[in-house]
Design a protein around this motif. Structure first.
Motif, mmCIF file in Angstrom:
data_model
loop_
_atom_site.group_PDB
_atom_site.id
_atom_site.type_symbol
_atom_site.label_atom_id
_atom_site.label_comp_id
_atom_site.label_asym_id
_atom_site.label_seq_id
_atom_site.Cartn_x
_atom_site.Cartn_y
_atom_site.Cartn_z
ATOM 1 N N ALA A 6 -5.129 -6.790 -35.165
ATOM 2 C CA ALA A 6 -5.176 -6.863 -36.630
ATOM 3 C C ALA A 6 -5.348 -5.474 -37.223
ATOM 4 N N ASP A 7 -4.978 -5.317 -38.491
ATOM 5 C CA ASP A 7 -5.085 -4.014 -39.159
ATOM 6 C C ASP A 7 -6.509 -3.479 -39.130
ATOM 7 N N ASP A 8 -7.493 -4.360 -39.351
ATOM 8 C CA ASP A 8 -8.884 -3.926 -39.319
ATOM 9 C C ASP A 8 -9.266 -3.382 -37.949
ATOM 10 N N ASP A 9 -8.720 -3.996 -36.900
ATOM 11 C CA ASP A 9 -9.007 -3.530 -35.540
ATOM 12 C C ASP A 9 -8.423 -2.142 -35.312
ATOM 13 N N HIS A 10 -7.205 -1.912 -35.810
ATOM 14 C CA HIS A 10 -6.585 -0.588 -35.670
ATOM 15 C C HIS A 10 -7.435 0.474 -36.364
ATOM 16 N N GLU A 11 -7.965 0.147 -37.528
ATOM 17 C CA GLU A 11 -8.820 1.104 -38.239
ATOM 18 C C GLU A 11 -10.088 1.392 -37.447
ATOM 19 N N ARG A 12 -10.649 0.361 -36.831
ATOM 20 C CA ARG A 12 -11.860 0.545 -36.031
ATOM 21 C C ARG A 12 -11.571 1.419 -34.807
ATOM 22 N N ILE A 13 -10.398 1.213 -34.198
ATOM 23 C CA ILE A 13 -10.003 2.015 -33.038
ATOM 24 C C ILE A 13 -9.800 3.472 -33.440
ATOM 25 N N ALA A 14 -9.172 3.693 -34.585
ATOM 26 C CA ALA A 14 -8.957 5.066 -35.062
ATOM 27 C C ALA A 14 -10.296 5.767 -35.277
ATOM 28 N N HIS A 15 -11.255 5.068 -35.865
ATOM 29 C CA HIS A 15 -12.581 5.656 -36.077
ATOM 30 C C HIS A 15 -13.244 5.982 -34.745
ATOM 31 N N LEU A 16 -13.155 5.062 -33.778
ATOM 32 C CA LEU A 16 -13.741 5.292 -32.457
ATOM 33 C C LEU A 16 -13.076 6.484 -31.765
ATOM 34 N N SER A 17 -11.760 6.577 -31.897
ATOM 35 C CA SER A 17 -11.021 7.671 -31.259
ATOM 36 C C SER A 17 -11.465 9.023 -31.799
ATOM 37 N N LEU A 18 -11.555 9.143 -33.109
ATOM 38 C CA LEU A 18 -11.930 10.417 -33.710
ATOM 39 C C LEU A 18 -13.388 10.759 -33.407
ATOM 40 N N SER A 19 -14.257 9.755 -33.340
ATOM 41 C CA SER A 19 -15.650 10.003 -32.950
ATOM 42 C C SER A 19 -15.720 10.525 -31.524
ATOM 43 N N SER A 20 -14.889 9.990 -30.648
ATOM 44 C CA SER A 20 -14.852 10.433 -29.255
ATOM 45 C C SER A 20 -14.354 11.868 -29.146
ATOM 46 N N LEU A 21 -13.312 12.209 -29.912
ATOM 47 C CA LEU A 21 -12.793 13.577 -29.906
ATOM 48 C C LEU A 21 -13.870 14.570 -30.339
ATOM 49 N N ARG A 22 -14.597 14.211 -31.402
ATOM 50 C CA ARG A 22 -15.658 15.106 -31.889
ATOM 51 C C ARG A 22 -16.751 15.282 -30.841
ATOM 52 N N ALA A 23 -17.124 14.203 -30.177
ATOM 53 C CA ALA A 23 -18.188 14.270 -29.174
ATOM 54 C C ALA A 23 -17.812 15.164 -28.000
ATOM 55 N N LEU A 24 -16.513 15.229 -27.683
ATOM 56 C CA LEU A 24 -16.056 15.993 -26.521
ATOM 57 C C LEU A 24 -15.475 17.359 -26.897
ATOM 58 N N GLY A 25 -15.374 17.647 -28.206
ATOM 59 C CA GLY A 25 -14.814 18.923 -28.624
ATOM 60 C C GLY A 25 -13.308 18.992 -28.490
ATOM 61 N N LEU A 26 -12.650 17.848 -28.410
ATOM 62 C CA LEU A 26 -11.196 17.819 -28.273
ATOM 63 C C LEU A 26 -10.549 17.765 -29.657
ATOM 64 N N GLY A 27 -9.227 17.739 -29.683
ATOM 65 C CA GLY A 27 -8.522 17.670 -30.958
ATOM 66 C C GLY A 27 -7.287 18.537 -31.008
ATOM 67 N N TRP A 28 -6.975 19.224 -29.889
ATOM 68 C CA TRP A 28 -5.711 19.969 -29.824
ATOM 69 C C TRP A 28 -4.821 19.286 -28.785
ATOM 70 N N GLY A 29 -3.595 19.016 -29.166
ATOM 71 C CA GLY A 29 -2.652 18.441 -28.221
ATOM 72 C C GLY A 29 -2.924 16.974 -27.939
ATOM 73 N N PRO A 30 -2.362 16.452 -26.836
ATOM 74 C CA PRO A 30 -2.457 15.025 -26.554
ATOM 75 C C PRO A 30 -3.789 14.634 -25.927
ATOM 76 N N THR A 31 -4.253 13.437 -26.291
ATOM 77 C CA THR A 31 -5.431 12.832 -25.687
ATOM 78 C C THR A 31 -5.157 11.348 -25.505
ATOM 79 N N ASN A 32 -5.712 10.790 -24.438
ATOM 80 C CA ASN A 32 -5.565 9.369 -24.135
ATOM 81 C C ASN A 32 -6.964 8.765 -24.006
ATOM 82 N N MET A 33 -7.250 7.732 -24.800
ATOM 83 C CA MET A 33 -8.549 7.066 -24.736
ATOM 84 C C MET A 33 -8.370 5.639 -24.225
ATOM 85 N N GLU A 34 -9.148 5.267 -23.204
ATOM 86 C CA GLU A 34 -9.105 3.920 -22.666
ATOM 87 C C GLU A 34 -10.403 3.201 -23.013
ATOM 88 N N PHE A 35 -10.291 1.943 -23.460
ATOM 89 C CA PHE A 35 -11.497 1.201 -23.815
ATOM 90 C C PHE A 35 -11.282 -0.292 -23.598
#
Length: 411
Positions: A240-269
């Protein structure tokens, strides 16, 4: 200045390596692969793509080779593949820093590749992760499993491709897998470090990210346990659209926690009763056909856009269409000798099938390892809807058949 070149550190045994070579050529670049053993990547010979043998674990040797190439070529960028050894991508970052080229931060890549350290950083950043412990010997493994509670996932703290990963539901299974990991059958890059973690229940997903932009989510199905061999992948995941928004928020929180954000990243959950729980973050493109599925379904070519970032150009992540693409991996159910495999041309002729590819030929020995190396081929289908794509895929899979003669019993 000479011809513009793209340096690729190591290759990729499946599809991504060839796709990088061809994408570079389409962008007017001359791809040059640096590899410890270029013959590991058959597409280099078939495409007559330039390759140089060099010890890719030796940073100084790579710097010397790249410096020599810069005398003849305008080296526009350097990238590469993690494959089984994820330290390669950190090495790429170090090369980019040395030659003042666009690339990932090697320090962030290295700490992300250590799954225990990654868990700590994610947890500290408020990202939900499974309960986990680090073990260095059999006693530690047993104690950790008892503290977390069965079933548990036991895997190397450093590695990829599900190599050495197993679900252990009982003490005997735990002891068996611990012996496998510590008894000489598993190759460790350094001292053994084992991650024991809670097995969280729920559908499994893989998120594709470029920079700070979430491209989409792939639904993943596995072959039967105790191993985690990808059996089927579908993009976009039916959420659902709400789920996609929740995943996007989780993804960006994960990038910030790890210092990532350049180039490709793959998140599994996994999507559990308590919501999404991050299983793993990979600071690279996914290797299980996800880039192809994304391109077929949305028109976004992640590999081409990654190369654009590498050479300092602006990437374009705009979708040109909306379809559903899915891949089915062909996985044998026994060890032995592959006598024959049939139906490939018939499966490829099914309307909606985008690709049928075999990884091995008849008379090849098959010894299953419980990871991505068990795949013997794949089928990809695409159509305007999920139901239609699944129908196409099932029809094509039903046309493929093979025979395996069991290996002679020992003793």
């Amino acid at each position: 200045m000479g011809r513009k070149a793209l340096i690729l550190v190591e290759g990729h045994a499946r599809d991504n390596g060839l796709r990088y070579v061809k994408a570079a050529q389409r962008l007017g670049l001359h791809p040059i692969t640096l590899a410890s053993n270029p013959t590991d990547y058959g597409y280099l010979a078939s495409e007559r793509s330039a390759a140089i043998r060099v010890d890719t674990s030796n940073l100084d040797a790579l710097i010397r080779t790249c410096s020599q190439l810069r005398q003849s070529y305008d080296v526009a960028g350097i990238t590469g593949f993690s494959g089984i050894d994820e330290s390669v991508y950190a090495t790429v970052g170090k090369l980019c820093r040395y030659f003042d080229l666009q690339g990932p931060n090697p320090a962030f890549i290295e700490r992300c590749c250590d799954k225990f350290f990654q868990r700590q950083l994610l947890a500290d950043g408020g990202v939900p992760v499974p309960a986990y412990r680090l073990a260095t010997n059999a006693t530690d493994v047993e104690r950790s499993a008892a503290e977390i509670g069965y079933p548990v996932i036991v895997k190397p703290a450093v590695g990829s491709g599900s190599i050495g990963v197993r679900l252990c539901c009982t003490f005997s299974e735990l002891a068996e897998h611990t012996t496998h990991l510590l008894g000489g059958k598993h190759v460790w890059p350094s001292s053994p470090r084992i991650l024991v973690e809670e097995f969280v229940l729920g559908p499994f997903y893989s998120v594709e990210i470029m920079g700070n932009e979430v491209i989409g989510t792939v639904a993943v199905d596995f072959s039967p346990p105790p191993h985690f061999v990808f059996h089927k992948t579908t993009f976009p995941a039916p959420l659902a659209d709400d789920d996609h928004e929740r995943i996007a928020h989780l993804s960006l929180s994960s990038l910030r926690a790890l210092g990532l954000g350049w180039g490709p990243t793959n998140m599994e959950f996994r999507w559990t009763k308590r919501g999404p729980v991050v299983i793993e973050i990979n600071p690279r493109l996914a290797g299980a056909l996800e880039p192809q599925l994304v391109q077929l379904a949305s028109g976004v070519d992640l590999i081409t856009e990654h190369i654009k970032l590498v050479i300092g150009e602006e990437c374009d992540l705009r979708r040109s269409h909306s379809q559903t693409a899915a891949a089915r991996f062909l996985v044998p159910d026994r060890d032995g000798i592959l006598d024959w495999i049939d139906g490939v041309s018939r499966a490829a002729a099914v309307p909606g099938v985008a690709e049928v590819k075999l990884y091995i030929q008849p008379e090849t020995p098959i010894v299953r390892k419980g990871d991505f190396r068990d795949w013997i081929g794949h089928i990809i289908a695409v159509s305007p809807s999920l139901a239609q794509t699944e129908t196409i895929l099932e029809r094509a899979v039903a046309l493929i058949d093979w025979s395996i003669t069991p290996l002679p019993a020992l003793g």
